[in-house]
Design a protein around this motif. Structure first.
Motif, PDB file in Angstrom:
ATOM      1  N   LEU A 107      23.967 -12.165 -41.081  1.00 13.43           N
ATOM      2  CA  LEU A 107      23.038 -11.580 -42.047  1.00 13.43           C
ATOM      3  C   LEU A 107      23.761 -11.174 -43.321  1.00 13.43           C
ATOM      4  CD1 LEU A 107      20.707  -9.414 -39.760  1.00 13.43           C
ATOM      5  CD2 LEU A 107      20.310 -11.697 -40.655  1.00 13.43           C
ATOM      6  N   PHE A 108      24.967 -10.635 -43.183  1.00 13.01           N
ATOM      7  CA  PHE A 108      25.738 -10.247 -44.365  1.00 13.01           C
ATOM      8  C   PHE A 108      26.194 -11.478 -45.158  1.00 13.01           C
ATOM      9  CE2 PHE A 108      26.557  -5.759 -44.951  1.00 13.01           C
ATOM     10  CZ  PHE A 108      25.988  -5.215 -43.817  1.00 13.01           C
ATOM     11  N   GLN A 109      26.212 -12.654 -44.521  1.00 11.65           N
ATOM     12  CA  GLN A 109      26.532 -13.897 -45.228  1.00 11.65           C
ATOM     13  C   GLN A 109      25.263 -14.635 -45.680  1.00 11.65           C
ATOM     14  OE1 GLN A 109      29.975 -16.166 -43.234  1.00 11.65           O
ATOM     15  NE2 GLN A 109      29.285 -14.779 -41.619  1.00 11.65           N
ATOM     16  N   LYS A 110      24.087 -13.985 -45.490  1.00 13.40           N
ATOM     17  CA  LYS A 110      22.785 -14.545 -45.868  1.00 13.40           C
ATOM     18  C   LYS A 110      22.431 -15.806 -45.081  1.00 13.40           C
ATOM     19  CE  LYS A 110      22.829 -12.530 -50.489  1.00 13.40           C
ATOM     20  NZ  LYS A 110      22.662 -12.758 -51.945  1.00 13.40           N
ATOM     21  N   LYS A 111      22.955 -15.915 -43.851  1.00 14.65           N
ATOM     22  CA  LYS A 111      22.608 -17.037 -42.975  1.00 14.65           C
ATOM     23  C   LYS A 111      21.419 -16.621 -42.101  1.00 14.65           C
ATOM     24  CE  LYS A 111      27.436 -18.597 -42.581  1.00 14.65           C
ATOM     25  NZ  LYS A 111      28.552 -18.834 -41.633  1.00 14.65           N
ATOM     26  N   TYR A 112      20.284 -16.348 -42.746  1.00 14.38           N
ATOM     27  CA  TYR A 112      19.156 -15.742 -42.043  1.00 14.38           C
ATOM     28  C   TYR A 112      18.553 -16.667 -40.988  1.00 14.38           C
ATOM     29  CZ  TYR A 112      19.519 -12.824 -46.239  1.00 14.38           C
ATOM     30  OH  TYR A 112      19.974 -12.028 -47.241  1.00 14.38           O
ATOM     31  N   LYS A 113      18.311 -17.905 -41.353  1.00 19.63           N
ATOM     32  CA  LYS A 113      17.681 -18.841 -40.407  1.00 19.63           C
ATOM     33  C   LYS A 113      18.639 -19.189 -39.268  1.00 19.63           C
ATOM     34  CE  LYS A 113      14.463 -20.827 -43.762  1.00 19.63           C
ATOM     35  NZ  LYS A 113      14.030 -22.034 -44.493  1.00 19.63           N
ATOM     36  N   GLU A 114      19.924 -19.317 -39.598  1.00 23.04           N
ATOM     37  CA  GLU A 114      20.921 -19.615 -38.560  1.00 23.04           C
ATOM     38  C   GLU A 114      21.012 -18.466 -37.557  1.00 23.04           C
ATOM     39  OE1 GLU A 114      24.725 -20.706 -40.154  1.00 23.04           O
ATOM     40  OE2 GLU A 114      25.732 -20.418 -38.230  1.00 23.04           O
ATOM     41  N   ALA A 115      20.949 -17.230 -38.073  1.00 23.47           N
ATOM     42  CA  ALA A 115      20.982 -16.057 -37.201  1.00 23.47           C
ATOM     43  C   ALA A 115      19.758 -16.029 -36.286  1.00 23.47           C
ATOM     44  CB  ALA A 115      21.038 -14.782 -38.037  1.00 23.47           C
ATOM     45  N   ASP A 116      18.594 -16.382 -36.849  1.00 19.53           N
ATOM     46  CA  ASP A 116      17.357 -16.396 -36.072  1.00 19.53           C
ATOM     47  C   ASP A 116      17.435 -17.414 -34.936  1.00 19.53           C
ATOM     48  OD1 ASP A 116      13.937 -17.346 -36.593  1.00 19.53           O
ATOM     49  OD2 ASP A 116      14.696 -15.636 -35.502  1.00 19.53           O
ATOM     50  N   ARG A 117      17.920 -18.629 -35.242  1.00 22.79           N
ATOM     51  CA  ARG A 117      18.037 -19.667 -34.204  1.00 22.79           C
ATOM     52  C   ARG A 117      19.017 -19.240 -33.115  1.00 22.79           C
ATOM     53  NH1 ARG A 117      18.035 -23.098 -38.742  1.00 22.79           N
ATOM     54  NH2 ARG A 117      20.307 -23.219 -38.673  1.00 22.79           N
ATOM     55  N   PHE A 118      20.173 -18.730 -33.525  1.00 19.80           N
ATOM     56  CA  PHE A 118      21.205 -18.344 -32.555  1.00 19.80           C
ATOM     57  C   PHE A 118      20.706 -17.251 -31.616  1.00 19.80           C
ATOM     58  CE2 PHE A 118      25.143 -17.171 -30.716  1.00 19.80           C
ATOM     59  CZ  PHE A 118      25.216 -15.776 -30.768  1.00 19.80           C
ATOM     60  N   PHE A 119      20.105 -16.200 -32.176  1.00 20.66           N
ATOM     61  CA  PHE A 119      19.740 -15.052 -31.339  1.00 20.66           C
ATOM     62  C   PHE A 119      18.590 -15.389 -30.397  1.00 20.66           C
ATOM     63  CE2 PHE A 119      20.874 -10.951 -30.310  1.00 20.66           C
ATOM     64  CZ  PHE A 119      19.781 -10.103 -30.185  1.00 20.66           C
ATOM     65  N   ASN A 120      17.646 -16.171 -30.869  1.00 19.93           N
ATOM     66  CA  ASN A 120      16.548 -16.584 -29.980  1.00 19.93           C
ATOM     67  C   ASN A 120      17.062 -17.475 -28.852  1.00 19.93           C
ATOM     68  OD1 ASN A 120      13.767 -15.604 -30.778  1.00 19.93           O
ATOM     69  ND2 ASN A 120      14.547 -16.277 -32.769  1.00 19.93           N
ATOM     70  N   ASN A 121      18.082 -18.258 -29.104  1.00 21.87           N
ATOM     71  CA  ASN A 121      18.711 -19.069 -28.055  1.00 21.87           C
ATOM     72  C   ASN A 121      19.374 -18.173 -27.007  1.00 21.87           C
ATOM     73  OD1 ASN A 121      19.626 -21.674 -26.949  1.00 21.87           O
ATOM     74  ND2 ASN A 121      21.646 -20.950 -27.518  1.00 21.87           N
ATOM     75  N   VAL A 122      20.027 -17.086 -27.459  1.00 25.45           N
ATOM     76  CA  VAL A 122      20.645 -16.128 -26.529  1.00 25.45           C
ATOM     77  C   VAL A 122      19.577 -15.491 -25.639  1.00 25.45           C
ATOM     78  CG1 VAL A 122      21.904 -13.941 -26.348  1.00 25.45           C
ATOM     79  CG2 VAL A 122      22.582 -15.634 -28.055  1.00 25.45           C
ATOM     80  N   ILE A 123      18.474 -15.087 -26.242  1.00 26.66           N
ATOM     81  CA  ILE A 123      17.391 -14.428 -25.495  1.00 26.66           C
ATOM     82  C   ILE A 123      16.808 -15.364 -24.436  1.00 26.66           C
ATOM     83  CG2 ILE A 123      15.088 -13.403 -25.706  1.00 26.66           C
ATOM     84  CD1 ILE A 123      15.957 -12.551 -28.578  1.00 26.66           C
ATOM     85  N   GLN A 124      16.676 -16.656 -24.793  1.00 24.79           N
ATOM     86  CA  GLN A 124      16.121 -17.630 -23.842  1.00 24.79           C
ATOM     87  C   GLN A 124      17.046 -17.862 -22.652  1.00 24.79           C
ATOM     88  OE1 GLN A 124      15.306 -21.158 -26.100  1.00 24.79           O
ATOM     89  NE2 GLN A 124      13.695 -20.208 -27.328  1.00 24.79           N
ATOM     90  N   ASN A 125      18.360 -17.800 -22.890  1.00 24.31           N
ATOM     91  CA  ASN A 125      19.331 -18.144 -21.842  1.00 24.31           C
ATOM     92  C   ASN A 125      19.764 -16.964 -20.982  1.00 24.31           C
ATOM     93  OD1 ASN A 125      19.530 -20.929 -22.413  1.00 24.31           O
ATOM     94  ND2 ASN A 125      20.798 -20.478 -24.185  1.00 24.31           N
ATOM     95  N   TYR A 126      19.642 -15.729 -21.482  1.00 19.94           N
ATOM     96  CA  TYR A 126      20.153 -14.562 -20.743  1.00 19.94           C
ATOM     97  C   TYR A 126      19.109 -13.451 -20.735  1.00 19.94           C
ATOM     98  CZ  TYR A 126      24.392 -17.189 -21.660  1.00 19.94           C
ATOM     99  OH  TYR A 126      25.307 -18.183 -21.760  1.00 19.94           O
ATOM    100  N   LYS A 127      18.620 -13.170 -19.557  1.00 22.12           N
ATOM    101  CA  LYS A 127      17.588 -12.155 -19.414  1.00 22.12           C
ATOM    102  C   LYS A 127      18.205 -10.759 -19.513  1.00 22.12           C
ATOM    103  CE  LYS A 127      13.863 -10.651 -16.327  1.00 22.12           C
ATOM    104  NZ  LYS A 127      13.222 -10.850 -15.008  1.00 22.12           N
ATOM    105  N   PRO A 128      17.705  -9.896 -20.404  1.00 22.46           N
ATOM    106  CA  PRO A 128      18.281  -8.549 -20.531  1.00 22.46           C
ATOM    107  C   PRO A 128      17.974  -7.701 -19.300  1.00 22.46           C
ATOM    108  CG  PRO A 128      16.293  -8.746 -21.858  1.00 22.46           C
ATOM    109  CD  PRO A 128      16.593 -10.124 -21.322  1.00 22.46           C
ATOM    110  N   GLY A 129      18.946  -6.870 -18.915  1.00 29.78           N
ATOM    111  CA  GLY A 129      18.768  -6.031 -17.735  1.00 29.78           C
ATOM    112  C   GLY A 129      18.615  -4.562 -18.066  1.00 29.78           C
ATOM    113  N   THR A 130      19.496  -4.031 -18.911  1.00 26.40           N
ATOM    114  CA  THR A 130      19.492  -2.602 -19.206  1.00 26.40           C
ATOM    115  C   THR A 130      18.615  -2.293 -20.414  1.00 26.40           C
ATOM    116  OG1 THR A 130      21.382  -2.734 -20.694  1.00 26.40           O
ATOM    117  CG2 THR A 130      21.860  -2.472 -18.349  1.00 26.40           C
ATOM    118  N   VAL A 131      18.295  -1.013 -20.573  1.00 29.50           N
ATOM    119  CA  VAL A 131      17.524  -0.560 -21.731  1.00 29.50           C
ATOM    120  C   VAL A 131      18.316  -0.819 -23.013  1.00 29.50           C
ATOM    121  CG1 VAL A 131      16.599   1.482 -22.897  1.00 29.50           C
ATOM    122  CG2 VAL A 131      16.203   1.156 -20.454  1.00 29.50           C
ATOM    123  N   THR A 132      19.645  -0.635 -22.944  1.00 25.14           N
ATOM    124  CA  THR A 132      20.492  -0.876 -24.121  1.00 25.14           C
ATOM    125  C   THR A 132      20.382  -2.320 -24.584  1.00 25.14           C
ATOM    126  OG1 THR A 132      22.054   0.819 -23.385  1.00 25.14           O
ATOM    127  CG2 THR A 132      22.848  -0.764 -25.015  1.00 25.14           C
TER     128      THR A 132
END
Length: 755
Positions: free
Chosen positions: A293-318
């Motif tokens: 985000l600090f490098q203004k790679k907004y769309k790249e950040a969006d793709r990367f993070f959504n890929n993480v969410i799809q592959n790893y189910k969150p367990g804790t509240v944190t």
């Protein structure tokens, strides 16, 4: 502190497993009974350290420990009995009998004090340190860890001293005494260096993080990279490497080197994925997104993070909170305010599930994200509400980093509202806190350098005294050996003569080799010169190609300009045969549109920069052309407010056409009866990389029932379509007269310094 404990556990697991295998190999070759006892005890001890000590580990430890006790009884090896008891205390501890473990360790200490067995005493104190928790027992942990180091200093085992210093350094880090952590850590590394060892990865890690917390980021990176290199050399693939590389990324982030921060966070992310550690995966993924985000790679950040969410189910509240936070950040940058609002609300609902898990920092981040959202949508009252909440939380802890961020948000909110007096006050407070943090960082570095200097000076004095004693001893030894030296002088002369002959032969051989190497070097030099000449020839050809390309590009712009002027001439010729006013007007409007494009290619042809147009010059010339075309000098005045900027052709063309349409409409309809008026044209930066083009008049304005969506004129469709080409927002509305505006994002061209 939790990071250090986790790091320590993973290191123990990986290292102790390798150690057991190595110790078992050594045991097969040791014949001395006392050496076998020591190795058996070390194997036993290694089974009891790690993250997953189970019954099998304890049983294995007991087998080796009992064997060592049996051998110690046979040869009456007192140290073997003492170390056996230390291991028994450890077994009690891993089985959950903490009080019993402490009792056994203290019994060993009381017994060994009578015999001055410094190494064994140090081992017992180190073990006792592990039986107390951070927080309420900090004083006891420090006391026992310092006692262990004190005993090791009295002994001769440098490895034990280095390990004890390393553990004391980690203890100081865990209770946030970062200066002491670094000082003791430097001493530990010096002792390791004396015995030709590199130390432990954990030691480099805690020292690096200590420098980071003290604001000395360059030193932080230096030690963390040493630890990473050591871990790579040892083949360590544990979660500890993920934590270490993530810490390096944070250091570079604090130095505002966001590209390197992203690089090292990504290396840490690889280790987190290898170990399937969801908590660490989301922690590092969040940091990767922040760097993007600090490098203004907004769309790249969006793709990367959504890929993480799809592959790893969150367990804790944190982990869930981290997801909501970063998705809110990303969608704010993408200007998807509706989605950002959804995640802003979900952060609060997630935090309610376990507020104690997120703590004060979680509350601060949550409201900070809310401030950023409400600032983006210009709801300043809501932003102020959330700022007051984090202001109250910051007063409880009074952390400078919190106040720095609070004053910065206050400055942004006041500036956005036009409260410049309050904004200046907040900015002054922000600068004061920031300068205080910088001064504190410099002070920490100076203090560390002073302590290191005094330590080195003390060591130097001790070494000087040792050298003096050694010199006196050597002098006495020389006197005692004088008679013996006289006797062997003749033998030395003979040996020296033989050695001299050998040296001469070697020197001659060396001379021959040098001559041969010189010939080889000359041959290689000639080859290098030939290659250099070839490279220079290729460079000249490439320069010629570039010049030809530039000439061709200029020729293209020149021909496009000529073709457009031919089109204008054809339209002008056609208009001479038309009597229908509507058709004649359409022809003239088309001429103006073609001229707006022709003017761009004319300027590109004449300019050295063939990728961009200087907008003030272009808009002035286009306006002058329209004034001359409509003969407006009598009653219309044009006012210009255009920012000095160069714009890529892909944006300049649609902007020129929009300007042509808007000015033409104003001339035709805003001033009936040739009444006097003003047409204002502005092109200014609004926020970040966004610009607003406005064409406003003080004429009769739009009808009350005007709806641009229902207007089917070519000009209106053209302006709407061109705004779409710019990915911009087109508006037409009444103010004093009619205002046409287009807000669009500036696209940097290839020669722009920002690209």
């Amino acid at each position: 502190m939790l990071v250090v404990i986790a790091l320590s556990s993973f290191l123990c697991t990986a290292q102790e497993t390798k150690k057991i295998v190595e110790l078992k190999k050594q045991l097969k070759h040791k014949q001395d009974t006392s050496a076998r006892i020591e190795t058996l005890l070390e194997i036993s001890r290694s089974f009891l350290y790690g993250t997953e000590v189970n019954k099998n580990h304890i049983d294995s430890a007991m087998v080796y420990c009992d064997h060592a006790k049996k051998l110690s009884t046979q040869i009456k090896y007192h140290r073997g009995f003492a170390k056996y008891n230390i291991i028994q205390s450890r077994i009690q501890y891993v089985q959950g009998n903490v009080d019993k473990a402490r009792e056994i360790a203290l019994k060993v200490i009381n017994g060994e004090k009578k015999t001055n067995a410094h190494e064994t005493l140090g081992d017992a104190y180190r073990e006792l340190n592990n039986y107390y928790d951070y927080g309420p027992d900090n004083d006891l942990k420090i006391k026992y860890s310092e006692n262990a180091v004190s005993e090791y200093r009295k002994g001769t085992n440098k490895k034990a001293l280095a390990d004890g210093l390393g553990e004391l350094s980690m203890t100081y880090f865990s209770i946030e005494q970062y200066n002491k952590c670094i000082i003791i850590g430097l001493e530990a590394l010096e002792v390791y260096n004396q015995i030709k060892l590199k130390g432990e990865v954990l030691l480099y890690s805690v020292m690096g993080m200590s420098y980071n917390y003290l604001g000395i980021h360059q030193e932080s990176i230096r030690y963390e990279l040493m630890g990473a290199k050591l871990g790579e050399e040892n083949g360590d693939e544990s979660t500890s490497m993920g934590i270490l590389y993530n810490s390096i990324g944070m250091s570079y982030f604090n130095l505002q080197n966001y590209a390197l921060a992203q690089k090292y966070h990504e290396k840490g992310y690889e280790y987190a994925v290898i170990n399937k550690d969801t908590y660490l995966i989301y922690t590092i993924a969040s940091n990767i997104v922040n760097a993007m985000l600090f490098q203004k790679k907004y769309k790249e950040a969006d793709r990367f993070f959504n890929n993480v969410i799809q592959n790893y189910k969150p367990g804790t509240v944190t982990e869930k909170f981290t997801i909501k936070r970063r998705l809110q950040n990303i969608n704010l940058k993408l200007r998807k305010y509706g989605i950002a609002k959804k995640y802003t609300d979900e952060m609060f609902s997630t935090a309610k599930e376990a507020p104690e898990e997120l703590g004060e920092i979680g509350v601060f981040i949550m409201h900070e994200c809310s401030i950023e959202y409400y600032l983006a949508i210009k709801n300043f009252n809501e932003a102020q509400k959330h700022l007051k909440i984090i202001d109250q939380h910051a007063r409880k802890g009074d952390a400078k980093t919190f106040w720095k961020r609070i004053y910065n948000w206050g400055f942004k909110i006041d500036s956005a509202q036009g409260n410049y007096v309050s904004a200046i006050k907040n900015y002054q407070k922000y600068k004061a806190v920031n300068d205080s943090i910088i001064d504190e960082s410099k002070g920490n570095l100076i203090n560390l350098m002073q302590i290191q200097y005094e330590t080195e000076k003390k060591d130097k004095d001790i070494n000087e005294k040792a050298k003096n004693i050694q010199l006196l001893t050597e002098q006495k030894k020389l006197q005692d050996e004088k008679i013996e030296k006289d006797r062997v002088t003749r033998l030395i002369i003979i040996a020296f003569s033989g050695l001299l002959i050998l040296i001469i032969a070697l020197l001659y051989n060396r001379y021959r080799i040098k001559q041969k190497n010189q010939r080889i070097l000359e041959t290689k030099q000639k080859e290098l010169e030939l290659k250099q000449a070839e490279i220079e020839t290729k460079n000249i050809k490439l320069q010629n190609l570039v010049s030809e390309k530039e000439w061709l590009l200029k020729e293209i712009h020149h021909r496009v300009k000529n073709n457009l002027q031919i089109v204008m001439s054809l339209l002008n010729t056609q208009s001479a045969y038309l009597e229908d006013k509507v058709a004649l007007t359409a022809i003239r409007d088309s001429q103006h549109r073609v001229h707006s494009m022709s003017l761009i290619h004319q300027k590109l042809y004449k300019s050295d920069n063939m990728a961009a147009i200087n907008m003030p010059e272009y808009i002035n010339e286009l306006t002058q052309y329209l004034k001359d075309s409509f003969d407006l000098a009598r009653y219309l005045t044009f006012e210009m407010d255009v920012e000095d900027m160069d714009m890529d052709v892909s944006q300049a063309v649609p902007l020129g056409l929009i300007l042509n349409e808007a000015i033409t409409n104003a001339i035709k309809y805003a001033f009936p009866g040739n009444s006097e008026g003003i047409i204002s044209i502005s092109l200014q930066n609004s926020v970040d990389d966004y610009f607003i083009l406005k064409i406003a008049d003080n004429g009769v304005g739009l009808p009350h029932d005007f709806d641009n969506r229902k207007i089917n004129s070519l000009g209106m469709r053209l302006m709407n379509g061109l705004s779409g080409d710019l990915d911009g927002i087109f508006k037409i509305y009444n103010e004093i007269g009619t205002v046409v505006s287009v807000e669009f994002e500036y696209r940097y061209h290839l020669t722009d310094s920002h690209s």
